[in-house]
Design a protein around this motif. Structure first.
Motif, mmCIF file in Angstrom:
data_model
loop_
_atom_site.group_PDB
_atom_site.id
_atom_site.type_symbol
_atom_site.label_atom_id
_atom_site.label_comp_id
_atom_site.label_asym_id
_atom_site.label_seq_id
_atom_site.Cartn_x
_atom_site.Cartn_y
_atom_site.Cartn_z
ATOM 1 N N HIS A 99 74.319 17.807 35.316
ATOM 2 C CA HIS A 99 73.371 17.480 34.251
ATOM 3 C C HIS A 99 72.099 18.331 34.283
ATOM 4 O O HIS A 99 71.426 18.468 33.256
ATOM 5 C CB HIS A 99 72.998 15.998 34.303
ATOM 6 C CG HIS A 99 72.097 15.628 35.445
ATOM 7 N ND1 HIS A 99 72.491 15.707 36.764
ATOM 8 C CD2 HIS A 99 70.812 15.177 35.459
ATOM 9 C CE1 HIS A 99 71.493 15.315 37.537
ATOM 10 N NE2 HIS A 99 70.461 14.991 36.785
ATOM 11 N N SER A 100 71.766 18.926 35.446
ATOM 12 C CA SER A 100 70.519 19.691 35.510
ATOM 13 C C SER A 100 70.670 21.070 36.154
ATOM 14 O O SER A 100 69.732 21.867 36.087
ATOM 15 C CB SER A 100 69.455 18.888 36.280
ATOM 16 O OG SER A 100 69.861 18.657 37.627
ATOM 17 N N ASP A 101 71.808 21.347 36.779
ATOM 18 C CA ASP A 101 71.998 22.619 37.470
ATOM 19 C C ASP A 101 73.232 23.312 36.911
ATOM 20 O O ASP A 101 74.359 22.894 37.171
ATOM 21 C CB ASP A 101 72.153 22.378 38.977
ATOM 22 C CG ASP A 101 72.145 23.675 39.789
ATOM 23 O OD1 ASP A 101 72.439 24.740 39.208
ATOM 24 O OD2 ASP A 101 71.870 23.618 41.000
ATOM 25 N N ASN A 102 73.025 24.372 36.146
ATOM 26 C CA ASN A 102 74.127 25.046 35.466
ATOM 27 C C ASN A 102 74.957 25.922 36.405
ATOM 28 O O ASN A 102 75.904 26.569 35.977
ATOM 29 C CB ASN A 102 73.617 25.892 34.296
ATOM 30 C CG ASN A 102 74.641 25.995 33.164
ATOM 31 O OD1 ASN A 102 75.237 24.995 32.784
ATOM 32 N ND2 ASN A 102 74.842 27.194 32.645
ATOM 33 N N ASP A 103 74.597 25.962 37.691
ATOM 34 C CA ASP A 103 75.442 26.636 38.677
ATOM 35 C C ASP A 103 76.513 25.704 39.237
ATOM 36 O O ASP A 103 77.479 26.168 39.856
ATOM 37 C CB ASP A 103 74.612 27.169 39.843
ATOM 38 C CG ASP A 103 73.935 28.489 39.519
ATOM 39 O OD1 ASP A 103 74.392 29.168 38.575
ATOM 40 O OD2 ASP A 103 72.950 28.837 40.192
ATOM 41 N N LEU A 104 76.329 24.400 39.043
ATOM 42 C CA LEU A 104 77.217 23.416 39.640
ATOM 43 C C LEU A 104 78.173 22.851 38.597
ATOM 44 O O LEU A 104 77.748 22.413 37.518
ATOM 45 C CB LEU A 104 76.417 22.287 40.279
ATOM 46 C CG LEU A 104 75.477 22.702 41.411
ATOM 47 C CD1 LEU A 104 74.749 21.490 41.965
ATOM 48 C CD2 LEU A 104 76.242 23.423 42.521
ATOM 49 N N LEU A 105 79.452 22.861 38.931
ATOM 50 C CA LEU A 105 80.502 22.465 38.004
ATOM 51 C C LEU A 105 81.350 21.361 38.627
ATOM 52 O O LEU A 105 81.958 21.550 39.681
ATOM 53 C CB LEU A 105 81.385 23.678 37.677
ATOM 54 C CG LEU A 105 82.522 23.479 36.683
ATOM 55 C CD1 LEU A 105 81.962 23.201 35.286
ATOM 56 C CD2 LEU A 105 83.426 24.718 36.660
ATOM 57 N N TYR A 106 81.376 20.204 37.967
ATOM 58 C CA TYR A 106 82.278 19.141 38.399
ATOM 59 C C TYR A 106 83.694 19.483 37.945
ATOM 60 O O TYR A 106 83.905 19.928 36.805
ATOM 61 C CB TYR A 106 81.860 17.796 37.812
ATOM 62 C CG TYR A 106 80.604 17.217 38.431
ATOM 63 C CD1 TYR A 106 80.657 16.612 39.684
ATOM 64 C CD2 TYR A 106 79.390 17.269 37.757
ATOM 65 C CE1 TYR A 106 79.511 16.068 40.252
ATOM 66 C CE2 TYR A 106 78.242 16.725 38.317
ATOM 67 C CZ TYR A 106 78.307 16.137 39.568
ATOM 68 O OH TYR A 106 77.175 15.600 40.128
ATOM 69 N N SER A 160 78.490 31.167 43.750
ATOM 70 C CA SER A 160 79.011 31.511 45.074
ATOM 71 C C SER A 160 80.519 31.353 45.195
ATOM 72 O O SER A 160 81.145 31.930 46.087
ATOM 73 C CB SER A 160 78.334 30.635 46.135
ATOM 74 O OG SER A 160 78.751 29.276 46.006
ATOM 75 N N GLY A 161 81.114 30.533 44.313
ATOM 76 C CA GLY A 161 82.544 30.269 44.396
ATOM 77 C C GLY A 161 82.915 29.189 45.387
ATOM 78 O O GLY A 161 84.098 28.886 45.576
ATOM 79 N N GLN A 162 81.924 28.596 46.033
ATOM 80 C CA GLN A 162 82.196 27.537 47.010
ATOM 81 C C GLN A 162 82.576 26.230 46.306
ATOM 82 O O GLN A 162 82.068 25.921 45.232
ATOM 83 C CB GLN A 162 80.986 27.318 47.904
ATOM 84 C CG GLN A 162 80.655 28.505 48.794
ATOM 85 C CD GLN A 162 79.440 28.238 49.681
ATOM 86 O OE1 GLN A 162 78.572 27.457 49.337
ATOM 87 N NE2 GLN A 162 79.401 28.900 50.832
ATOM 88 N N VAL A 163 83.460 25.477 46.954
ATOM 89 C CA VAL A 163 83.935 24.205 46.407
ATOM 90 C C VAL A 163 83.869 23.146 47.496
ATOM 91 O O VAL A 163 84.249 23.403 48.643
ATOM 92 C CB VAL A 163 85.389 24.327 45.901
ATOM 93 C CG1 VAL A 163 85.880 22.990 45.356
ATOM 94 C CG2 VAL A 163 85.509 25.410 44.824
#
Length: 409
Positions: A141-148, A163-166
Motif C-alpha cells: 500500500h505504501s512501498d512500490n518496491d514491495l509486491l505481494y 532486489s528480486g528477493q522473496v
C-alpha cells in the motif's frame, strides 16, 4: 510353400478368444468401477433462475476476435496483472517467474522467481511445486518496491521488485495455529490501511487437481486475512466454492470475491453493521468467473473461465453420480476437448449489473481468459494456460451498453 497364418493370430478375433477378452475387460471394468472416487460430489444449482441467454448486453459479438497475440511462446500462462506507478505491467508465469513489461508492451524482463529452483523444466506441471506458481499480485500500500504474491503452492509471499528477493509471509503448509493448510493460494488484494486479504481456492485439492474441486462442488475455499503489523493470519470467511479473484470496491466498504464453481461473485463487508459477513453481489453469471478487476469507467471486468453452454454445466450440477464417474476415470480433459470453447469477458457496473460483454464464440483468436486489465483504449487479457498475452482494442460504438442486465433480482 508358406504356411497360412492362424485365424486366431492377432489376439481377440473369434471363438473362445472373444469370450476370454470380454471376460478380462469386464473384470477390469468392475475393478475400476469399485475404485473409490477422489471426490465427494454434492448436488447444487447455480440459481433458481434459468441460465441467462445471449441477448441484450450478453449478445454475441466478435470483439475479442480483434485481439492481437503478444509475446507468443515467450510467456507461459500469465494468470493475472498488476501495474506499478510508472505504468509498467507485471505478471506471474507458469515457470515460477514474475516478469515486467515496459509501458509499450514491447519488451519484458524477469524480476524474480518464487520457487526454490529455476530449472530448464520449470513450466511443466509436475515441476510447479518446486519452481513456484505465482498467481495473484498486488503492490504494497505504501512501498512500490514491495509486491505481494499469491503463489499456488507456497502461500502468501512478499517480493522485492528491485532486489528480486522473496520471503514467505504465510506458509501454505503451516498458515497458522488451527488453520488448515492452503492447497491453492490464488489471489491477493491490499486495503488502504495495509491489511492484506487473499484467497485459498481449496484446502483439499492443489492446482494440479483443481478439476477435482470443480467436479466435487463442495465449499473447500476460504478468504484469509494477513495483518502485516503483527504478522498474524486468520480465516475471514470459509465454506466458499473455489474462492478465486478478489478486489476492493472503490469506496473501500467491501471486497468482491469470485466464487467460481457457483457462477457468482460474493461481497465481503469490511465496515459497518455487517462487517465480517458475506452476501451475494451478483449471481447466475453466464459462466464461471475467474479474476475480477476494476474498470476505468467504474465497475469491474470479470473474466469467465468457462461459459455455461447448452446447459451442460447446469445439468452436471444436479448429477453428482455423473461427476463422480468423470472424476474416477479422469474424463474431464477429454470432455474439454469435445465441448466447443466460447470465450467471454464481462463488464459490470458498481451494482453488479452486466453492462457489456466481449466474445470470441469459437476461440478463433484466444482461449478462455483468466483476467482483464483495463488500459483505457485497450484491454490486456491473461490466461491460466496459454503461452501468450492478448491485447484487445476497445471500441464503444459496438458495445452493448444499454439495457443492462440486472443480476440481483
Amino acid at each position: 510353400m508358406q504356411s497360412q497364418p492362424s485365424k486366431n493370430d492377432g489376439r481377440c478375433r473369434t471363438g473362445p478368444f472373444v469370450l476370454i477378452c470380454g471376460a478380462l475387460l469386464a473384470v477390469g471394468f468392475a475393478i475400476a468401477w469399485r475404485r473409490p472416487s477422489p471426490i465427494e460430489p454434492v448436488v447444487f444449482k447455480y440459481s433458481d433462475q434459468p441460465a441467462p441467454g445471449f441477448s441484450g448486453p450478453l449478445a454475441v459479438n466478435d470483439h475479442l476476435k480483434r485481439g492481437k497475440l503478444l509475446f507468443s511462446r515467450d510467456v507461459l500462462a500469465p494468470e493475472s496483472f498488476v501495474v506499478d506507478k510508472q505504468g509498467r505491467v507485471y505478471t506471474g508465469l507458469g515457470d515460477g517467474r514474475v516478469i515486467r513489461f515496459d509501458r509499450e508492451l514491447e519488451s519484458l524482463e524477469t524480476i524474480l522467481h518464487t520457487g526454490e529452483v529455476l530449472h530448464h523444466q520449470c513450466g511443466l506441471t509436475s515441476m510447479e511445486d518446486k519452481c513456484g506458481r505465482p498467481l495473484g499480485l498486488h503492490f504494497h500500500h505504501s512501498d512500490n518496491d514491495l509486491l505481494y504474491i499469491a503463489d499456488s503452492y507456497k502461500g502468501l509471499l512478499l517480493g522485492n521488485v528491485t532486489s528480486g528477493q522473496v520471503k514467505t509471509l504465510v506458509d501454505a503448509h503451516h498458515p497458522g495455529e488451527g488453520i488448515l493448510p492452503m492447497k491453492l493460494t490464488n489471489d491477493v488484494t491490499v486495503l488502504s490501511n495495509g491489511s492484506v486479504f487473499f484467497t485459498d481456492s481449496s484446502s483439499k485439492f492443489d492446482r494440479t487437481s483443481n478439476r477435482m474441486e470443480f467436479l466435487e462442488g463442495g465449499g473447500n475455499g476460504r478468504l484469509l486475512h494477513y495483518n502485516p503489523f503483527d504478522r498474524t493470519v486468520r480465516v475471514a470467511a470459509e465454506g466458499l466454492h473455489f474462492a478465486n479473484g478478489i478486489t476492493v470496491a472503490p469506496d473501500g466498504e467491501h471486497l468482491l470475491i469470485s466464487e467460481t464453481t457457483r457462477a457468482r461473485i460474493l461481497r465481503y463487508h469490511l465496515k459497518g453493521p455487517r462487517e465480517g459477513t458475506t452476501d451475494v453481489f451478483v449471481d447466475n453469471l453466464p459462466g464461471l468467473p475467474d479474476n475480477i478487476k476494476p474498470s476505468l469507467r467504474g465497475g469491474y471486468w470479470v473474466a469467465l473461465a468457462v461459459v455455461r453452454l447448452y446447459g451442460l454445466l447446469d445439468t452436471m450440477a444436479s448429477l453428482p453420480g455423473l461427476r463422480s464417474f468423470i472424476a474416477k476415470f479422469d474424463l474431464l480433459p477429454i470432455l474439454e476437448k469435445i465441448i466447443p470453447t466460447h470465450v467471454m469477458v464481462l463488464e459490470l457496473d458498481e451494482q453488479g449489473n452486466v453492462v457489456r460483454s466481449l466474445h470470441d464464440n469459437n476461440a478463433e483468436v484466444t482461449g478462455p481468459a483468466s483476467t482483464v486489465l483495463d488500459m483505457g483504449d485497450k484491454l490486456l487479457l491473461g490466461s491460466y494456460f496459454a503461452p501468450y498475452l492478448v491485447v484487445v482494442p476497445l471500441d464503444f460504438t459496438d458495445a452493448h451498453t444499454s439495457n443492462s442486465l440486472n443480476k440481483n433480482k
